[in-house]
Enzyme design. Structure first.
Site, mmCIF file in Angstrom:
data_model
loop_
_atom_site.group_PDB
_atom_site.id
_atom_site.type_symbol
_atom_site.label_atom_id
_atom_site.label_comp_id
_atom_site.label_asym_id
_atom_site.label_seq_id
_atom_site.Cartn_x
_atom_site.Cartn_y
_atom_site.Cartn_z
ATOM 1 N N GLU A 1 -5.034 4.143 6.172
ATOM 2 C CA GLU A 1 -4.832 3.972 4.738
ATOM 3 C C GLU A 1 -5.743 4.931 3.956
ATOM 4 O O GLU A 1 -5.352 5.478 2.923
ATOM 5 C CB GLU A 1 -5.159 2.525 4.355
ATOM 6 C CG GLU A 1 -4.967 2.207 2.897
ATOM 7 C CD GLU A 1 -5.248 0.738 2.588
ATOM 8 O OE1 GLU A 1 -4.802 -0.141 3.355
ATOM 9 O OE2 GLU A 1 -5.927 0.478 1.594
ATOM 10 N N ARG B 1 0.842 -1.217 0.000
ATOM 11 C CA ARG B 1 0.000 0.000 0.000
ATOM 12 C C ARG B 1 0.866 1.252 0.000
ATOM 13 O O ARG B 1 0.580 2.221 0.675
ATOM 14 C CB ARG B 1 -0.962 0.051 1.210
ATOM 15 C CG ARG B 1 -2.047 -0.989 1.356
ATOM 16 C CD ARG B 1 -3.019 -1.028 0.201
ATOM 17 N NE ARG B 1 -2.470 -1.797 -0.899
ATOM 18 C CZ ARG B 1 -2.394 -3.131 -0.935
ATOM 19 N NH1 ARG B 1 -2.835 -3.826 0.047
ATOM 20 N NH2 ARG B 1 -1.880 -3.753 -1.969
ATOM 21 N N CYS C 1 -10.385 -0.734 3.279
ATOM 22 C CA CYS C 1 -9.743 -0.873 4.592
ATOM 23 C C CYS C 1 -9.360 0.495 5.139
ATOM 24 O O CYS C 1 -8.697 1.278 4.456
ATOM 25 C CB CYS C 1 -8.498 -1.752 4.474
ATOM 26 S SG CYS C 1 -8.935 -3.471 4.215
HETATM 27 C C1 FAD Z 1 -15.472 -1.694 -1.393
HETATM 28 C C2 FAD Z 1 -14.014 -1.322 -1.467
HETATM 29 C C3 FAD Z 1 -13.059 -2.326 -1.532
HETATM 30 C C4 FAD Z 1 -11.688 -1.996 -1.585
HETATM 31 N N1 FAD Z 1 -10.756 -2.987 -1.655
HETATM 32 C C5 FAD Z 1 -9.453 -2.674 -1.773
HETATM 33 C C6 FAD Z 1 -8.448 -3.709 -1.902
HETATM 34 O O1 FAD Z 1 -8.744 -4.897 -1.908
HETATM 35 N N2 FAD Z 1 -7.152 -3.323 -2.027
HETATM 36 C C7 FAD Z 1 -6.782 -1.996 -2.045
HETATM 37 O O2 FAD Z 1 -5.588 -1.714 -2.183
HETATM 38 N N3 FAD Z 1 -7.690 -1.014 -1.908
HETATM 39 C C8 FAD Z 1 -9.004 -1.326 -1.784
HETATM 40 N N4 FAD Z 1 -9.935 -0.324 -1.648
HETATM 41 C C9 FAD Z 1 -9.491 1.065 -1.603
HETATM 42 C C10 FAD Z 1 -9.440 1.724 -2.995
HETATM 43 O O3 FAD Z 1 -10.114 0.927 -3.927
HETATM 44 C C11 FAD Z 1 -8.003 1.926 -3.460
HETATM 45 O O4 FAD Z 1 -7.233 2.633 -2.517
HETATM 46 C C12 FAD Z 1 -7.902 2.674 -4.793
HETATM 47 O O5 FAD Z 1 -6.574 2.661 -5.212
HETATM 48 C C13 FAD Z 1 -8.413 4.106 -4.703
HETATM 49 O O6 FAD Z 1 -8.345 4.677 -5.994
HETATM 50 P P1 FAD Z 1 -9.227 5.939 -6.362
HETATM 51 O O7 FAD Z 1 -9.027 6.255 -7.786
HETATM 52 O O8 FAD Z 1 -10.626 5.710 -5.923
HETATM 53 O O9 FAD Z 1 -8.546 7.059 -5.469
HETATM 54 P P2 FAD Z 1 -9.280 8.232 -4.676
HETATM 55 O O10 FAD Z 1 -10.014 7.659 -3.525
HETATM 56 O O11 FAD Z 1 -10.039 9.094 -5.599
HETATM 57 O O12 FAD Z 1 -8.015 9.027 -4.137
HETATM 58 C C14 FAD Z 1 -7.142 8.419 -3.219
HETATM 59 C C15 FAD Z 1 -5.796 9.149 -3.268
HETATM 60 O O13 FAD Z 1 -5.214 8.945 -4.542
HETATM 61 C C16 FAD Z 1 -4.952 10.213 -5.135
HETATM 62 N N5 FAD Z 1 -5.161 10.129 -6.588
HETATM 63 C C17 FAD Z 1 -6.294 9.812 -7.252
HETATM 64 N N6 FAD Z 1 -6.111 9.893 -8.573
HETATM 65 C C18 FAD Z 1 -4.831 10.292 -8.754
HETATM 66 C C19 FAD Z 1 -4.030 10.581 -9.898
HETATM 67 N N7 FAD Z 1 -4.506 10.511 -11.147
HETATM 68 N N8 FAD Z 1 -2.752 10.959 -9.680
HETATM 69 C C20 FAD Z 1 -2.238 11.064 -8.436
HETATM 70 N N9 FAD Z 1 -2.934 10.812 -7.319
HETATM 71 C C21 FAD Z 1 -4.220 10.427 -7.486
HETATM 72 C C22 FAD Z 1 -5.929 11.170 -4.498
HETATM 73 O O14 FAD Z 1 -5.500 12.516 -4.591
HETATM 74 C C23 FAD Z 1 -5.947 10.651 -3.078
HETATM 75 O O15 FAD Z 1 -4.833 11.129 -2.358
HETATM 76 C C24 FAD Z 1 -11.304 -0.636 -1.583
HETATM 77 C C25 FAD Z 1 -12.279 0.377 -1.536
HETATM 78 C C26 FAD Z 1 -13.615 0.043 -1.473
HETATM 79 C C27 FAD Z 1 -14.643 1.140 -1.423
#
Ligand code: FAD
Length: 317
Positions: A308, A184, A232
């Site tokens: 996280e 992570r 998480c």
């Molecule tokens: C139901 C559920 C299940 C999940 N299961 C997992 C799992 O199994 N494993 C896991 O690792 N995570 C899991 N997650 C968490 C999530 O899916 C991950 O952390 C994912 O990587 C978030 O991506 P996002 O685009 O939604 O980021 P966001 O939530 O939109 O942003 C998170 C961070 O990333 C940054 N960010 C977003 N886009 C960019 C970009 N283009 N450039 C630079 N920074 C950026 C944002 O500024 C912020 O700081 C889960 C979430 C949910 C809701």
């Protein structure tokens, strides 16, 4: 546009730029939690040049910039956030390109592209590499920032190169070795991921389909995927007694915290590390419950939890 109510309304930050701007823009419906307040400005650049110019102007004017992906790892405070929130949904930021000739070995993917869609398209084309990430809601940029993954692997495993536009508006390219992907974690510098090249390879279609089903079934069996959450809340910490990572969910469960509630936020009965919300919950409920869970887990197990989920607030993260 509600120019008068936003601190950015009177600036010329967006003048003559190829961008869509919404002032005082609600963010709740753009996150998986579905809670939280507005951004002073939500900006959707239509071109890479517009993004770079916007970042340069914000940098010069001391305007805070954040980037929103799928909002799946994010809690936005009830009072919202200051400055500019950027959303990469224009075609140039969501394109998927497989190499033009010969056997496919890589895909160039826009930073704003939906991860799930990318997995469906690449595995549907018989290409292996991204199926370990099935069920993880994310944009490509958000997944790279966190090195999203789980039991079957993480996105960093397939990265060849990543393009990042820095907060100064300059684009730089990083190889996988520069980014030090870990659990992570990535060493991505501050800025916006606009594209990535990911390694893929042709796989036996029957075996690939079976693998996709296996990953999908496992994910659904261990996580409350239908509930409103951000995945998480805490990273799995290292137990100082054994120097090994232990499941944060297990520690929270052992501390007897499953089902604990603050307002509309509650600790999932299915997975102790998921803080979910009911309709009408406030971001403050989630933040208070998260703090309680960390404090109580430490008190009862002696192990500190590290968050996280990213919390956005005015003047904060
Ligand atoms: C139901 C559920 C299940 C999940 N299961 C997992 C799992 O199994 N494993 C896991 O690792 N995570 C899991 N997650 C968490 C999530 O899916 C991950 O952390 C994912 O990587 C978030 O991506 P996002 O685009 O939604 O980021 P966001 O939530 O939109 O942003 C998170 C961070 O990333 C940054 N960010 C977003 N886009 C960019 C970009 N283009 N450039 C630079 N920074 C950026 C944002 O500024 C912020 O700081 C889960 C979430 C949910 C809701």
């Amino acid at each position: 546009m509600t120019m008068a109510t936003s601190p950015l309304g009177s600036t010329s930050l967006f003048a003559d730029l190829d961008v869509d701007v919404e002032l005082d823009a609600p963010l709740a419906q753009r996150t998986w939690y579905g809670v939280g307040g507005p951004a002073d400005a939500l900006v959707r650049p239509r071109t890479a040049e517009a993004l770079a110019t916007l970042l340069r102007r914000c940098h010069r004017n001391g305007v805070r910039v954040r980037v929103l992906g799928s909002g799946a790892n994010l809690l936005v405070a009830d009072e919202g956030v200051e400055g500019v929130v950027i959303l990469l949904d224009a075609e140039c930021f969501v394109a998927l390109q497989l190499n033009a000739e010969g056997p496919v070995t890589a895909a160039r993917v826009g930073g704003g592209r939906d991860l799930g869609k990318t997995i469906r398209e690449t595995t549907g084309a018989g290409l292996s590499g991204l199926e370990p990430l099935i069920g993880i809601p994310a944009s490509i940029g958000g997944a790279l920032r966190m090195n999203a993954g789980g039991k079957f692997g993480a996105i960093g495993d397939v990265v060849r190169a990543v393009g990042v536009v820095g907060l100064d508006g300059e684009e730089r390219t990083y190889g996988a070795a520069d980014l030090n992907f870990g659990y992570r974690h990535s060493d991505l510098p501050p800025g916006i991921v606009t594209w990535a090249v990911l390694a893929l390879h042709a796989a036996d279609p029957v075996a690939l389909r079976a693998r996709c089903k296996e990953v999908s079934a496992y994910k659904a069996s261990v996580q409350p995927l239908a509930a409103h959450s951000a995945g998480c809340m805490y990273r799995n910490p290292v137990d100082p007694a054994t120097n090994q990572r232990v499941s944060a969910g297990l520690l929270i469960d052992r501390a007897g915290l499953k089902g604990t509630r603050v307002g509309g936020a509650f600790v999932s009965e299915q997975h102790g590390n998921f803080i979910c919300v009911d309709p009408g919950a406030r971001a403050a409920d989630v933040a208070e419950l998260a703090a309680t869970v960390a404090d109580e887990t430490f008190r009862r197990t002696g192990i500190r939890l590290e968050r996280e989920v990213v919390f956005w607030s005015r003047g904060g993260e």
